[in-house]
Design a protein around this motif. Structure first.
Motif, short mmCIF file in Angstrom:
data_model
loop_
_atom_site.label_atom_id
_atom_site.label_comp_id
_atom_site.label_asym_id
_atom_site.label_seq_id
_atom_site.Cartn_x
_atom_site.Cartn_y
_atom_site.Cartn_z
N LEU A 69 0.84 -1.33 -0.09
CA LEU A 69 -0.01 -0.01 -0.06
C LEU A 69 0.89 1.14 0.16
O LEU A 69 0.23 2.19 -0.28
N ASP A 70 2.14 1.06 0.55
CA ASP A 70 2.90 2.20 0.70
C ASP A 70 3.21 2.96 -0.81
O ASP A 70 3.04 4.14 -1.01
N LYS A 71 3.17 2.40 -1.89
CA LYS A 71 3.35 2.73 -3.25
C LYS A 71 2.16 3.59 -3.71
O LYS A 71 2.22 4.90 -4.08
N THR A 72 0.99 3.11 -3.46
CA THR A 72 0.02 3.76 -3.95
C THR A 72 -1.20 4.44 -3.13
O THR A 72 -1.72 5.57 -3.35
N HIS A 73 -1.19 4.04 -1.89
CA HIS A 73 -1.98 4.63 -0.92
C HIS A 73 -1.29 4.78 0.67
O HIS A 73 -1.54 4.01 1.53
N PRO A 74 -0.19 5.74 0.79
CA PRO A 74 0.57 5.93 1.90
C PRO A 74 -0.36 6.10 3.17
O PRO A 74 0.32 5.40 4.25
N ALA A 75 -1.49 6.70 3.01
CA ALA A 75 -1.95 6.95 4.36
C ALA A 75 -2.49 5.89 4.83
O ALA A 75 -2.65 5.73 6.02
N ALA A 76 -3.13 4.68 3.97
CA ALA A 76 -3.65 3.78 4.48
C ALA A 76 -2.48 2.80 5.15
O ALA A 76 -2.65 1.94 5.98
N ALA A 77 -1.37 2.83 4.46
CA ALA A 77 -0.32 1.89 4.86
C ALA A 77 0.19 2.52 6.20
O ALA A 77 0.59 1.68 7.17
N ALA A 78 0.23 3.68 6.32
CA ALA A 78 0.56 4.40 8.12
C ALA A 78 -0.71 4.02 8.71
O ALA A 78 -0.26 3.70 9.97
N SER A 79 -1.63 3.94 8.42
CA SER A 79 -2.81 3.62 9.29
C SER A 79 -2.62 2.24 9.82
O SER A 79 -3.07 1.90 11.02
N LEU A 80 -2.34 1.29 8.83
CA LEU A 80 -2.21 -0.27 9.22
C LEU A 80 -0.79 -0.26 10.07
O LEU A 80 -0.91 -1.18 11.02
N ARG A 81 0.06 0.29 9.83
CA ARG A 81 1.39 0.16 10.68
C ARG A 81 1.17 0.87 12.04
O ARG A 81 1.57 0.42 13.06
N GLU A 82 0.24 2.01 12.23
CA GLU A 82 -0.05 2.62 13.59
C GLU A 82 -0.73 1.59 14.59
O GLU A 82 -1.63 1.03 14.27
N GLY A 83 0.09 1.42 15.55
CA GLY A 83 -0.35 0.41 16.68
C GLY A 83 -0.45 -1.08 16.36
O GLY A 83 -1.32 -1.75 16.82
N MET A 84 0.40 -1.47 15.12
CA MET A 84 0.34 -2.71 14.65
C MET A 84 0.52 -3.69 16.07
O MET A 84 -0.11 -4.75 16.14
N ALA A 85 1.46 -3.50 16.99
CA ALA A 85 1.97 -4.52 17.93
C ALA A 85 0.61 -4.40 18.81
O ALA A 85 0.37 -5.64 19.34
N GLU A 86 -0.02 -3.23 19.09
CA GLU A 86 -1.07 -3.56 20.03
C GLU A 86 -2.41 -4.29 19.41
O GLU A 86 -3.21 -4.94 20.15
N THR A 87 -2.57 -4.11 18.20
CA THR A 87 -3.66 -4.80 17.59
C THR A 87 -3.42 -6.47 17.56
O THR A 87 -4.35 -7.29 17.24
N LEU A 88 -2.24 -6.80 17.67
CA LEU A 88 -1.79 -8.30 17.49
C LEU A 88 -1.66 -8.75 19.28
O LEU A 88 -1.32 -9.92 19.41
N THR A 89 -2.16 -7.93 20.05
CA THR A 89 -1.67 -8.50 21.58
C THR A 89 -2.67 -9.54 21.75
O THR A 89 -2.10 -10.52 22.53
N ILE A 90 -3.82 -9.89 21.13
CA ILE A 90 -4.59 -11.24 21.50
C ILE A 90 -4.11 -12.35 21.00
O ILE A 90 -4.03 -13.32 21.67
N LEU A 91 -3.58 -12.23 19.61
CA LEU A 91 -2.84 -13.23 19.26
C LEU A 91 -1.68 -13.79 20.01
O LEU A 91 -1.40 -14.86 20.14
N ARG A 92 -0.72 -12.62 20.42
CA ARG A 92 0.52 -12.91 21.24
C ARG A 92 0.25 -13.52 22.51
O ARG A 92 0.87 -14.41 22.84
N LEU A 93 -0.95 -13.28 23.15
CA LEU A 93 -1.20 -13.63 24.42
C LEU A 93 -1.82 -15.12 24.26
O LEU A 93 -2.07 -15.85 25.41
N GLY A 94 -2.05 -15.57 23.01
CA GLY A 94 -2.90 -16.91 22.70
C GLY A 94 -4.36 -17.00 23.42
O GLY A 94 -4.59 -18.06 23.95
N VAL A 95 -4.85 -15.81 23.17
CA VAL A 95 -6.40 -15.87 23.65
C VAL A 95 -7.40 -16.82 22.92
O VAL A 95 -7.32 -16.67 21.72
#
Length: 160
Positions: free
Chosen positions: A46-72
């Motif tokens: 997305l960086d190439k054509t839609h940088p705002a969407a790519a930035a939104s996806l990267r923002e808080g990525m680690a936090e959005t994966l917390t449920i997976l990381r904890l094995g909920v």
């Protein structure tokens, strides 16, 4: 859910369904590492054509994966993926404190917020997957014990 919506909103119509499908696939991956790889790959595309969407996806990525990381477990994870319960409670607190015309100090605001939360308590329902909450607590304790232990070791090494 909100992260998917935020990214979708920054994309043209033809890409929205594809990005949403790929993000959902990542969030349901078997591990947080695999999910992070899939999301990073999508962000790079997305960086190439839609940088705002790519930035939104990267923002808080680690936090959005917390449920997976904890094995909920999936039934509890479904409940924890949404911010709707907390947003509902906040709205009830706001509604409850509307009658106050003159706020005197911070402690008064805290008391009214607590009273609003007690009011919201009457509308809460049991969380789907609530039987898995002890497993979540154990996973959180293990996570914080590991991280706090490594931080205190790092501080000890810095002091030496």
């Amino acid at each position: 859910m909100h992260k998917i919506k935020n990214v979708r909103d920054k994309l043209p119509g033809r890409l929205r369904a594809v990005a949403e499908r790929r993000m959902r696939q990542a969030y349901h991956a078997e591990s947080a590492l695999k999910a992070e790889g899939l999301l990073t790959e999508l962000a790079a595309e997305l960086d190439k054509t839609h940088p705002a969407a790519a930035a939104s996806l990267r923002e808080g990525m680690a936090e959005t994966l917390t449920i997976l990381r904890l094995g909920v477990p999936p039934t509890l994870a479904r409940s924890l993926r949404s911010t709707n319960p907390i947003e509902s409670m906040i709205e009830i607190c706001r509604e409850h404190s509307k009658i106050v015309k003159r706020w005197r100090d911070g402690t008064m605001a805290l008391r009214w917020c607590a009273a609003g939360m007690l009011e919201a308590d009457h509308q809460f329902r049991r969380v789907n997957g609530h039987l898995h909450l002890p497993k979540l607590r154990d996973a959180l304790e293990a996570h914080f014990t590991k991280n706090v232990g490594s931080e205190s070791q790092n501080e000890g090494q810095k002091a030496a």
